[in-house]
Design an enzyme around this catalytic site. Sequence first.
Site, PDB file in Angstrom:
ATOM      1  N   GLY A 178      54.217  84.061  79.858  1.00 36.88           N
ATOM      2  CA  GLY A 178      54.091  85.508  79.812  1.00 36.88           C
ATOM      3  C   GLY A 178      55.355  86.278  79.480  1.00 36.88           C
ATOM      4  N   GLU A 212      55.457  78.027  81.584  1.00 36.12           N
ATOM      5  CA  GLU A 212      54.605  77.773  80.423  1.00 36.12           C
ATOM      6  C   GLU A 212      54.770  78.836  79.337  1.00 36.12           C
ATOM      7  OE1 GLU A 212      50.919  75.681  82.882  1.00 36.12           O
ATOM      8  OE2 GLU A 212      50.849  77.827  82.465  1.00 36.12           O
ATOM      9  N   PRO A 213      55.937  78.930  78.748  1.00 34.75           N
ATOM     10  CA  PRO A 213      56.101  79.938  77.700  1.00 34.75           C
ATOM     11  C   PRO A 213      55.399  79.538  76.411  1.00 34.75           C
ATOM     12  CG  PRO A 213      58.070  78.586  77.850  1.00 34.75           C
ATOM     13  CD  PRO A 213      57.142  78.122  78.951  1.00 34.75           C
ATOM     14  N   GLY A 214      54.675  80.458  75.818  1.00 30.67           N
ATOM     15  CA  GLY A 214      54.082  80.206  74.509  1.00 30.67           C
ATOM     16  C   GLY A 214      54.728  81.143  73.513  1.00 30.67           C
ATOM     17  N   ARG A 215      54.397  82.452  73.688  1.00 30.07           N
ATOM     18  CA  ARG A 215      54.906  83.482  72.786  1.00 30.07           C
ATOM     19  C   ARG A 215      56.443  83.454  72.663  1.00 30.07           C
ATOM     20  NH1 ARG A 215      52.050  88.387  72.649  1.00 30.07           N
ATOM     21  NH2 ARG A 215      51.231  87.667  74.642  1.00 30.07           N
ATOM     22  N   TYR A 256      44.847  94.824  70.720  1.00 29.42           N
ATOM     23  CA  TYR A 256      45.696  95.251  71.850  1.00 29.42           C
ATOM     24  C   TYR A 256      46.522  96.495  71.535  1.00 29.42           C
ATOM     25  CZ  TYR A 256      45.053  90.216  72.691  1.00 29.42           C
ATOM     26  OH  TYR A 256      44.549  88.962  72.838  1.00 29.42           O
ATOM     27  N   CYS A 276      36.743  95.289  55.577  1.00 29.04           N
ATOM     28  CA  CYS A 276      35.872  96.447  55.543  1.00 29.04           C
ATOM     29  C   CYS A 276      35.793  97.085  56.910  1.00 29.04           C
ATOM     30  CB  CYS A 276      34.500  96.037  55.061  1.00 29.04           C
ATOM     31  SG  CYS A 276      34.607  95.457  53.384  1.00 29.04           S
TER      32      CYS A 276
HETATM   33  N1  LLP Z   1      49.971  79.773  80.842  1.00 29.04           N
HETATM   34  C1  LLP Z   1      48.723  80.232  81.014  1.00 29.04           C
HETATM   35  C2  LLP Z   1      47.916  79.719  82.123  1.00 29.04           C
HETATM   36  C3  LLP Z   1      48.207  81.191  80.142  1.00 29.04           C
HETATM   37  O1  LLP Z   1      46.971  81.645  80.324  1.00 29.04           O
HETATM   38  C4  LLP Z   1      49.007  81.676  79.074  1.00 29.04           C
HETATM   39  C5  LLP Z   1      48.492  82.674  78.146  1.00 29.04           C
HETATM   40  C6  LLP Z   1      50.313  81.161  78.924  1.00 29.04           C
HETATM   41  C7  LLP Z   1      50.758  80.216  79.839  1.00 29.04           C
HETATM   42  C8  LLP Z   1      51.226  81.576  77.817  1.00 29.04           C
HETATM   43  O2  LLP Z   1      51.513  82.922  77.833  1.00 29.04           O
HETATM   44  P1  LLP Z   1      52.650  83.484  76.835  1.00 29.04           P
HETATM   45  O3  LLP Z   1      53.975  82.944  77.306  1.00 29.04           O
HETATM   46  O4  LLP Z   1      52.336  83.017  75.475  1.00 29.04           O
HETATM   47  O5  LLP Z   1      52.530  84.962  76.974  1.00 29.04           O
HETATM   48  N2  LLP Z   1      46.143  86.636  72.927  1.00 29.04           N
HETATM   49  C9  LLP Z   1      47.071  87.423  73.736  1.00 29.04           C
HETATM   50  C10 LLP Z   1      47.765  86.546  74.745  1.00 29.04           C
HETATM   51  C11 LLP Z   1      46.817  85.791  75.627  1.00 29.04           C
HETATM   52  C12 LLP Z   1      47.552  84.866  76.533  1.00 29.04           C
HETATM   53  C13 LLP Z   1      46.643  83.992  77.294  1.00 29.04           C
HETATM   54  N3  LLP Z   1      47.305  83.095  78.197  1.00 29.04           N
HETATM   55  C14 LLP Z   1      48.073  88.103  72.830  1.00 29.04           C
HETATM   56  O6  LLP Z   1      47.955  87.979  71.612  1.00 29.04           O
HETATM   57  O7  LLP Z   1      48.948  88.795  73.305  1.00 29.04           O
END
Ligand code: LLP
Length: 463
Positions: free
Chosen positions: A278, A320-323, A364, A391
Amino acid sequence: MSRSAHPAGPRHADVLPEGHYVPPPRDLNALAPRVWSRTVTRGADGELTVGGVGVRRLAEEFGTPVYVLDEEDFRARCRAWRAAFGEDADVFYAGKAFLCRAVVRWLHEEGLNLDVCSGGELAVALAAGMPPERIALHGNNKSAAEIEQAVSVGVGRIVLDSFEEIGRVARAAERLGRRQRVQVRATVGVEAHTHEFIATAHEDQKFGLALNGGQAAEAVRRVLKLDSLELVGVHSHIGSQIFDMAGFEVAAHRVVRLLAEVRDEHGVELPEIDLGGGLGIAYTAEDDPREPWEIAEALREIVTRECASASLAVPRLSVEPGRAIVGPTTFTLYEVGTVKPLAGLRTYVSVDGGMSDNIRTALYDAEYSVVLASRSSQAGPMLSRVVGKHCESGDIVVRDAYLPADVAPGDLVAVPATGAYCRAMASNYNHVPRPPVVAVRDGQARVLVRRETEEDLLRLDVG
Ligand code: LLP
């Protein structure tokens, strides 16, 4: 969404809303720090280059739109997260942000673990050789097949999200003669200051077992009774695109309190705590995200303090970083098709993609920035809205941005920070094939995920 984003909901304002006027940047050719991946520069002739490859060559070779991923930047971010958290913590990359086989290999090489949330993501992870014990499986409604697959390959942990799932995972483990490591996902009741759809720890939503009212404690009670499950810890994920550590502070406090209650009731100290992902990134020049070492220091400090006050040994921490890893590594390269000035309002600049390759603006109200990429320009600023080819009038890529006034059909524009949740959430709306992902490094470019074709789409249409 960006911290500077507007509240959710449709907006029909046709001028920049009051209080949100952002003056044009002094230099429209400049690349805002933090928003771009580290190898992006403007060459002497004004063309944008990344990983030593010019965007005109990328467009020629791979077509547009194209997601351009800076491999060196991705790896550097992985290393920064690993180094920041050290050997006594684990970093799980959240594959939902963007996943393909090459990314899995890079994660493996850089020492990261992987969080998956579907059978499809698990399949990619396994196909690319991620050791199963370094994979965590998430999901609020995992199918029987997903559970079966995860248990049989031996994933390192399954994060339990509901009471039903406790029995499902236990039965699968029994049947397969395994003892499955699990965590309980606790909903800690924190309101993350982010868009409602990406905040996940307030109680009125679908994820997790609430701490408040004792659901999480009850889940722990039930799991501890089952021989086929090994409860290793508690998990919390409070939302996405968060800049403020206060939410993590409250989450850690409440999770540690649960660990203390578990010790008092059952006499066991659970060895792990996962604080989820997050962490926010810079989508525009106004965003000011924290570095991984600052985040690690803050989280470690919070957990250590909370454990000391509960007289608990500090559990192994994971995140758990993704973004924060993949987001800034990628920009989307588009070609301009039409330019429609509306006197006194703004100029609509249409590109050859749109909400099918980036749904985040429509979904969003996310903010992005954009630059002219194929050349530099000395023309003055033009208030622009970068829109797609779909469209739908909500098909907006960048709601408010300044582009040079001489932007014209055939120019290439680049939208940075599109590595996370853009290709991953791409659609075929209007039967538009999804763009490729091309990785660049040391002057070389290679396709990681190829462009979809109309033939690909027709192949699914079997009626
Ligand atoms: N761990 C869990 C359990 C999660 O549900 C998520 C994201 C992450 C880690 C990774 O979060 P991050 O570090 O990437 O923020 N589609 C939305 C984001 C949805 C995230 C869902 N869970 C967007 O485009 O902003």
